[in-house]
Design an enzyme around this catalytic site. Structure first.
Site, PDB file in Angstrom:
ATOM      1  N   HIS A 171       0.853  -1.186   0.000  1.00 19.47           N
ATOM      2  CA  HIS A 171       0.000   0.000   0.000  1.00 19.47           C
ATOM      3  C   HIS A 171       0.893   1.240   0.000  1.00 19.47           C
ATOM      4  O   HIS A 171       1.599   1.491   0.968  1.00 19.47           O
ATOM      5  CB  HIS A 171      -0.874  -0.030   1.259  1.00 19.47           C
ATOM      6  CG  HIS A 171      -2.010   0.937   1.260  1.00 19.47           C
ATOM      7  ND1 HIS A 171      -1.849   2.301   1.206  1.00 19.47           N
ATOM      8  CD2 HIS A 171      -3.337   0.715   1.316  1.00 19.47           C
ATOM      9  CE1 HIS A 171      -3.029   2.880   1.237  1.00 19.47           C
ATOM     10  NE2 HIS A 171      -3.953   1.950   1.307  1.00 19.47           N
ATOM     11  N   HIS A 195      -4.864   5.494  14.485  1.00 19.85           N
ATOM     12  CA  HIS A 195      -6.102   5.423  13.728  1.00 19.85           C
ATOM     13  C   HIS A 195      -5.928   4.497  12.541  1.00 19.85           C
ATOM     14  O   HIS A 195      -4.831   4.018  12.260  1.00 19.85           O
ATOM     15  CB  HIS A 195      -6.570   6.811  13.280  1.00 19.85           C
ATOM     16  CG  HIS A 195      -5.586   7.560  12.431  1.00 19.85           C
ATOM     17  ND1 HIS A 195      -4.419   8.116  12.915  1.00 19.85           N
ATOM     18  CD2 HIS A 195      -5.618   7.865  11.105  1.00 19.85           C
ATOM     19  CE1 HIS A 195      -3.771   8.732  11.948  1.00 19.85           C
ATOM     20  NE2 HIS A 195      -4.476   8.581  10.835  1.00 19.85           N
ATOM     21  N   HIS A 245      -7.257  13.642  13.328  1.00 22.19           N
ATOM     22  CA  HIS A 245      -6.315  12.731  13.958  1.00 22.19           C
ATOM     23  C   HIS A 245      -4.997  13.485  14.098  1.00 22.19           C
ATOM     24  O   HIS A 245      -4.298  13.718  13.113  1.00 22.19           O
ATOM     25  CB  HIS A 245      -6.121  11.465  13.122  1.00 22.19           C
ATOM     26  CG  HIS A 245      -7.402  10.713  12.887  1.00 22.19           C
ATOM     27  ND1 HIS A 245      -7.763  10.215  11.654  1.00 22.19           N
ATOM     28  CD2 HIS A 245      -8.411  10.404  13.731  1.00 22.19           C
ATOM     29  CE1 HIS A 245      -8.943   9.605  11.750  1.00 22.19           C
ATOM     30  NE2 HIS A 245      -9.353   9.704  13.007  1.00 22.19           N
ATOM     31  N   HIS A 266      -2.108   3.287  11.472  1.00 22.02           N
ATOM     32  CA  HIS A 266      -0.845   4.015  11.536  1.00 22.02           C
ATOM     33  C   HIS A 266      -0.905   5.141  12.558  1.00 22.02           C
ATOM     34  O   HIS A 266      -1.963   5.562  13.000  1.00 22.02           O
ATOM     35  CB  HIS A 266      -0.460   4.555  10.153  1.00 22.02           C
ATOM     36  CG  HIS A 266      -1.367   5.617   9.602  1.00 22.02           C
ATOM     37  ND1 HIS A 266      -2.653   5.378   9.190  1.00 22.02           N
ATOM     38  CD2 HIS A 266      -1.163   6.939   9.378  1.00 22.02           C
ATOM     39  CE1 HIS A 266      -3.199   6.488   8.736  1.00 22.02           C
ATOM     40  NE2 HIS A 266      -2.328   7.464   8.847  1.00 22.02           N
ATOM     41  N   GLU A 299      -3.721  15.209  10.766  1.00 17.10           N
ATOM     42  CA  GLU A 299      -4.597  15.005   9.628  1.00 17.10           C
ATOM     43  C   GLU A 299      -6.021  15.474   9.934  1.00 17.10           C
ATOM     44  O   GLU A 299      -6.664  14.966  10.853  1.00 17.10           O
ATOM     45  CB  GLU A 299      -4.634  13.519   9.247  1.00 17.10           C
ATOM     46  CG  GLU A 299      -3.266  12.918   8.978  1.00 17.10           C
ATOM     47  CD  GLU A 299      -3.318  11.406   8.828  1.00 17.10           C
ATOM     48  OE1 GLU A 299      -4.430  10.837   8.883  1.00 17.10           O
ATOM     49  OE2 GLU A 299      -2.252  10.780   8.675  1.00 17.10           O
TER      50      GLU A 299
END
Length: 424
Positions: free
Chosen positions: A281, A360, A354, A324, A330
């Protein structure tokens, strides 16, 4: 009309209004007034220097003294001190009310830094139900990245007119006067007020010359002026406070302009998404549309990142955003559709925060669906989420911690994960 906006543009609403070969001739055509708008210091390096010359019916210096403005009561500015720093994960439902024009409906969720020191950002929502009738706004504290979510906007600026609908963004540079009308009668959306370095395209590095947001798709307005002698209220944001004055004519009286500093529109559906075609990813930085750099290379004052429709083809890979913790903070919003890391609770017009190093990732239902999926190529469609990501931690505004839009049960979406069964 809009036209492509890359490095420099010249546009005139009346033929012959734009001087040729000289920025400020002794006598400008038709008796127009030459005015330079500088977005950077005069001595900034040439490749970073932003400025435009405007040729207008009257100089902008002609206005009465500013007085404090009492509107926009839910608007806050840095430094953010209403609430203490908060490490909790936060999420809000979409606003339910539409009240006021674009300016007076601005409601602050969170922010960082200070406009005085020219670093950090603030994040606001607007939920407007009326036009800015003979009113204009100018932000001396920072540029404004506007993300319509529900309803169209017609933005009149000194440089011309920009029409924007959901899935567009509009960037208004610091100091540019503008006014917002609502063709649909009401509109809602997000605003990033950027106190720091101006937004620009990120470097592409190993990606090469093409991909992500392409310069040719950014559009600036063509010159279009108003010649009216009706009074306008002009509101200015300066060092965190709002001030108002009156001008006895339309502030949108620029007949011609040229330069590389102007408002612009970008269609998010034109973003050229980059992704893996093997395994694993990639980091979400591959979805960066615009970046406001800080003094630390690669660590942004603010990145504007989107999560658009895209093909997912990675083999043997957990495809949604993984769990992560991030040095960057964010703030997320959702323009339309569903976000693939949350199966519910994050709706269009909603928001989440976050902060630095908060844990999260996907909720339990999304995680279960992803690990049990038959990994065939699949296209994520009918969605557009975005993120304002910053090196500076966000402090929520007082309203954001008190409103009933704040989801008190947000932490519960990470309940229900079973303990891993490790032999031994």
């Amino acid at each position: 009309m809009l036209t492509g906006f890359q490095n420099h543009q010249s546009t005139e609403a009346v033929s012959g209004a734009l001087p040729i070969g000289q920025n400020s001739p002794q006598n400008v055509s038709f008796g127009l007034y030459a005015e330079q708008l500088s977005g950077t210091a005069f001595t900034a390096p040439r490749h970073e220097n932003l400025r435009s010359w405007l040729y207008r019916l009257r100089p902008t210096a002609a206005h009465a003294q500013y007085v404090p403005y009492a509107g926009a009561q839910a608007l806050r500015s840095g430094p953010f001190t209403e609430t203490p720093p908060n490490p909790n994960r936060l999420r809000w439902d979409a606003p339910r009310q539409f009240a006021g024009d674009f300016l007076d409906s601005l409601t602050t969720y969170a922010g960082s830094g200070s406009p005085d020191a020219q670093h950090g950002i603030a994040v606001h929502m607007f939920s407007a139900d009326r036009n800015m009738d003979r009113r204009a706004f100018m932000n001396a504290d920072g540029e404004m990245l506007i993300v319509p979510q529900d309803g169209a906007l017609r933005i009149r600026t000194e440089f011309g007119i920009i029409d924007a609908a959901p899935l567009h963004i509009v960037v208004i540079p610091r100091g540019v006067r503008f006014s917002v009308d609502l063709p649909d009668g009401r509109a809602r959306g997000y605003v990033c007020e950027n106190y720091g370095a101006t937004f620009r395209l990120p470097d592409l590095g190993p990606i090469g010359a093409n991909g992500l947001a392409n310069p040719r798709d950014f559009e600036a307005p063509e010159a279009a002026y108003e010649d009216t002698d009706e009074p306008y209220e002009l509101i200015q944001k300066y060092c965190g406070a709002l001030w108002a004055t009156e001008v006895r004519h339309s502030p949108f009286d620029v007949v011609a302009w040229h330069g590389n500093l102007a408002p612009y529109r970008y269609d998010l559906t034109r973003f050229n998404t980059i992704g893996t075609v093997s395994f694993d990813h990639p980091d979400p930085s591959i979805f960066t549309v615009l970046t406001s750099p800080s003094g630390t290379p690669g660590t942004a004052n603010c990145d504007f990142v989107i999560f658009p429709p895209r093909w997912m083809v990675a083999e043997n890979t957990f495809r949604p955003p993984w769990f992560h913790r991030n040095i960057m903070s964010e703030f997320m919003g959702l323009i339309t559709g569903d976000y693939d890391a949350k199966s519910g609770g994050f709706a269009p017009g909603g928001a989440s925060l976050h902060n630095c190093m908060s844990s999260h990732g996907p909720d339990a239902a999304s995680y279960k669906k992803a690990v049990e999926a038959d990994l065939q190529p699949v296209k994520i469609e009918d969605t557009m989420a975005f993120m304002f990501e910053s090196r500076y931690a966000f402090r929520p505004a007082g309203w954001a911690m008190e409103t009933d839009l704040l989801q008190s049960d947000y932490d519960g979406c990470w309940n229900g994960f079973e303990k891993a069964d490790v032999p031994g």
